[in-house]
Design a protein around this motif. Structure first.
Motif, mmCIF file in Angstrom:
data_model
loop_
_atom_site.group_PDB
_atom_site.id
_atom_site.type_symbol
_atom_site.label_atom_id
_atom_site.label_comp_id
_atom_site.label_asym_id
_atom_site.label_seq_id
_atom_site.Cartn_x
_atom_site.Cartn_y
_atom_site.Cartn_z
ATOM 1 N N ASN A 299 1.209 -1.301 -0.094
ATOM 2 C CA ASN A 299 0.156 0.202 -0.089
ATOM 3 C C ASN A 299 0.702 1.772 -0.263
ATOM 4 O OD1 ASN A 299 -2.608 -1.167 0.541
ATOM 5 N ND2 ASN A 299 -2.591 -1.683 2.389
ATOM 6 N N GLN B 237 4.760 -1.667 -6.121
ATOM 7 C CA GLN B 237 3.834 -2.713 -6.671
ATOM 8 C C GLN B 237 2.445 -1.657 -5.505
ATOM 9 O OE1 GLN B 237 4.198 -5.888 -3.959
ATOM 10 N NE2 GLN B 237 6.497 -5.947 -4.930
ATOM 11 N N ASP C 168 -1.402 0.607 -7.798
ATOM 12 C CA ASP C 168 -1.969 -0.074 -8.757
ATOM 13 C C ASP C 168 -2.827 1.683 -8.667
ATOM 14 O OD1 ASP C 168 -3.422 0.314 -5.880
ATOM 15 O OD2 ASP C 168 -4.021 -1.618 -6.070
ATOM 16 N N LYS C 169 -2.175 2.586 -8.225
ATOM 17 C CA LYS C 169 -3.038 4.211 -8.042
ATOM 18 C C LYS C 169 -2.643 4.414 -9.758
ATOM 19 C CE LYS C 169 -1.401 8.239 -6.133
ATOM 20 N NZ LYS C 169 -1.479 8.661 -4.939
ATOM 21 N N PRO C 170 -4.903 5.495 -10.322
ATOM 22 C CA PRO C 170 -5.104 5.131 -11.422
ATOM 23 C C PRO C 170 -4.266 5.897 -12.245
ATOM 24 C CG PRO C 170 -6.772 5.609 -10.033
ATOM 25 C CD PRO C 170 -5.450 5.216 -8.945
ATOM 26 N N ARG D 232 4.678 1.740 -11.340
ATOM 27 C CA ARG D 232 3.917 0.749 -10.276
ATOM 28 C C ARG D 232 4.155 -1.079 -10.806
ATOM 29 N NH1 ARG D 232 -1.709 2.310 -14.739
ATOM 30 N NH2 ARG D 232 -2.748 1.625 -12.875
ATOM 31 N N VAL D 233 4.578 -1.767 -11.643
ATOM 32 C CA VAL D 233 4.618 -3.256 -11.050
ATOM 33 C C VAL D 233 6.414 -2.990 -10.219
ATOM 34 C CG1 VAL D 233 6.227 -4.948 -11.812
ATOM 35 C CG2 VAL D 233 4.488 -4.278 -13.488
#
Length: 475
Positions: free
Chosen positions: A2, A104, A106-108, A100-101
Motif C-alpha cells: 500500500n 507494487q 495500483d494508483k489510477p 507501478r510494477v
C-alpha cells in the motif's frame, strides 16, 4: 504494498523504496535519483514550491524522471502531472508501467479529465489544459500538488494560452454582428492593411501596432481592461492579410494570482530565465568529468555588425567542417544569413547540405533555426559538431521583445542583463545539453570581448574553451 499514508515518513519511504529499485532493476544510472526524489517529496509535503534544473545528458535523456514519478506514485492522494505530449508518451509507455510494477502500486491514471471528487490517482495534463484550468475560477486543480516537467517553456505556454488573436475571417463576423458599423469596420480593416503593408519586410513579418493603428481599432476591438497588455500584428504580405494579437507584456506576472495553492515542483533543463518569486531553486549540474563541453570560441573573428562577418564565418566553416566525423549542425535563426550559408555550402558540398530537414546523410550538414532543431533533435543522430555563428539573443524584430525592452528602459532598468541575457543563456544551455562530452563551435566573438562573455562561459560549465582551431581539432 500500500501507499504510505503517514506524510511525515513519506520522504523516508520514497528514499528506501527507490534505493531498493536502483539496486535490483535496470534504472538508468544517475547519481541524483535519491536526492531528487526526497526533495520533490519534501517540497510537495511542506513547501515552498521548487524549481529543479537538470543539467547535462540526464536532462536530455530524461533519466531524472524516475525520482519524481516514484514520489508521485507513493503520494497519499491525487497528484497533477503536467508535461508536453512527447514526455507524457514516455511516462505512459515506459516509466509509469515499470514503476507501478516495481513499487507494487495500483494508483489510477487519468488523462486531461479526472472523475468528479477524485481523491487519488495521477492526472496527466498538457501544459495548455493545465493553464486553462488554473485560469478558471475556483478550479479544484489549484488544491492538488502538482509536478511540471519541461518547465523551460513555461513562458511560451503562458503566452500562447493568454494571447487573444483575431484572424482575417473575424472581420466578416464583426460586420455581421454590427450592421450599423459595417462601413466603419471595413474602413478600419483597409486602413490597417495599407498601414501594415507600408512596413519594410522583416524576417518575422510582425510589428507592434502604433498608437494611431490602435486608435483605429477602438470601435472594433476595444483594448483589454488590465494594463500591461500589448497589441501587435502578423502580416501575410503575399495575401495582403493580417492577424491581430493582444498579449500580456509579462505572461508569468499575469499568472501570479492563479498558481496552485498547494506546493508545486517544476523541472527543466535551463530555468534561469523564468521569473518565479517565492520558489526554492535547485540545480543538478552536468557530470564534471564525463560531460565536459569542448568549446571552440575564437577571438579573432569580427563582430556580427562588421561588414566582413559573413565572409569570416564562411572561412571558419571551411576550416571546421573537415574536423567532423558525422552530422554537422549549423544553428542560424536569422533568415538572410541562414539562406546565404545554405546556398554557399550547397554549392561546394551538394546534397549533403540540407535546410531544416530531418532526412539527412550520415555525414550531412544541417542548416537550421533554433526552434526547428529543438523540436526535431530527438529524431536526429547526435551531431559530431554543432556550430553557432551568432548568440541566440532574442531578436528585437519580434514585437513582444521590443515592447519588453521599451518597458524596462522606461523604468531605468538594465534591459539587456535583466531580460535578453538570461534568455540567451537558457537557450544556449538547452541547445548544448545533448552535446555534453562533444564539440561545439561558438563563432560570435562577443563571447570573448564583451563583459557578459564570462557569464556565458560560466553558464556552459563544465567547459574547456579552445581559442585555436588546431587545439580544438585534437581535443
Amino acid at each position: 504494498m500500500n501507499i504510505v499514508h503517514c506524510t511525515r515518513m513519506l520522504e523516508v519511504e520514497v528514499h528506501q523504496r527507490l534505493r531498493s529499485l536502483l539496486r535490483t532493476e535496470g534504472i538508468p544510472p544517475w547519481p541524483h535519483h535519491l536526492t531528487l526524489a526526497r526533495l520533490v517529496t519534501r517540497a510537495l509535503r511542506l513547501g515552498p514550491s521548487a524549481v529543479m534544473e537538470i543539467g547535462g545528458l540526464a536532462g536530455v535523456q530524461g533519466h531524472y524522471r524516475v525520482g519524481y514519478l516514484a514520489a508521485a506514485l507513493l503520494w497519499p492522494g491525487a497528484v497533477v502531472l503536467v508535461a508536453p505530449a512527447d514526455i507524457q508518451r514516455r511516462w505512459l509507455q515506459v516509466e509509469l508501467p515499470r514503476l507501478r510494477v516495481w513499487l507494487q502500486v495500483d494508483k489510477p491514471l487519468y488523462r486531461e479529465q479526472a472523475p468528479a471528487g477524485c481523491t487519488d490517482g495521477l492526472l496527466l495534463l498538457t501544459p495548455q489544459r493545465w493553464l486553462q484550468e488554473l485560469l478558471t475560477p475556483a478550479s479544484p486543480l489549484a488544491q492538488l500538488p502538482t509536478l511540471i516537467d519541461g518547465l523551460d517553456d513555461l513562458e511560451q505556454w503562458a503566452e500562447t494560452v493568454l494571447t487573444q488573436s483575431r484572424s482575417p475571417q473575424d472581420w466578416d463576423e464583426w460586420v455581421w454582428a454590427q450592421p450599423p458599423c459595417a462601413e466603419l469596420i471595413r474602413e478600419t480593416q483597409i486602413a490597417l492593411t495599407h498601414s501594415l503593408l507600408s512596413h519594410p519586410p522583416n524576417p518575422y513579418e510582425q510589428w507592434l501596432l502604433s498608437e494611431t493603428e490602435q486608435n483605429w481599432l477602438q470601435a472594433v476591438w476595444p483594448p483589454p481592461s488590465p494594463p500591461g497588455w500589448v497589441r501587435w500584428a502578423t502580416l501575410e504580405r503575399h495575401l495582403a492579410q493580417f492577424t491581430l494579437h493582444c498579449s500580456p507584456l509579462w505572461a508569468l506576472a499575469e499568472l501570479a494570482s492563479h498558481w496552485p495553492q498547494r506546493p508545486w515542483v517544476g523541472l527543466g533543463l535551463a530555468l534561469g530565465h523564468l521569473s518565479l518569486p517565492g520558489v526554492t531553486r535547485f540545480r543538478f549540474a552536468p557530470h564534471p568529468r564525463d560531460e565536459v563541453l569542448h568549446l571552440y570560441a575564437p577571438a579573432h573573428l569580427p563582430p556580427p555588425n562588421h561588414a566582413g562577418f559573413y565572409q569570416a564565418i564562411c572561412q571558419e566553416l571551411h576550416r571546421l567542417l573537415p574536423l567532423a566525423q558525422g552530422l554537422v549542425v549549423i544553428l542560424v535563426e536569422e533568415q538572410p544569413l541562414q539562406t546565404q550559408l545554405t546556398v554557399a555550402l550547397a554549392a561546394e558540398f551538394g546534397s549533403r547540405v540540407q535546410r531544416e530537414r530531418t532526412a539527412l546523410e550520415e555525414n550531412g550538414i544541417l542548416v537550421t533555426g533554433w526552434r526547428f532543431w529543438q523540436s526535431h533533435q530527438e529524431r536526429l543522430p547526435a551531431p559530431s559538431l554543432l556550430v553557432i555563428p551568432l548568440l541566440p539573443i532574442p531578436p528585437r524584430e519580434q514585437p513582444l521583445v521590443t515592447a519588453r525592452i521599451d518597458s524596462l528602459r522606461h523604468q531605468g532598468r538594465d534591459w539587456f542583463r535583466e531580460y535578453l541575457l538570461p534568455h540567451t543563456l537558457a537557450q544556449l544551455q538547452r541547445t548544448v545539453a545533448p552535446l555534453r562530452g562533444g564539440r561545439v563551435a561558438l563563432l560570435d566573438s562577443r563571447v570573448c570581448h564583451r563583459s557578459y562573455g564570462a557569464q556565458i562561459l560560466t553558464a556552459l560549465e563544465p567547459v574547456i574553451r579552445y581559442s585555436r582551431l588546431a587545439a580544438f581539432g585534437s581535443g
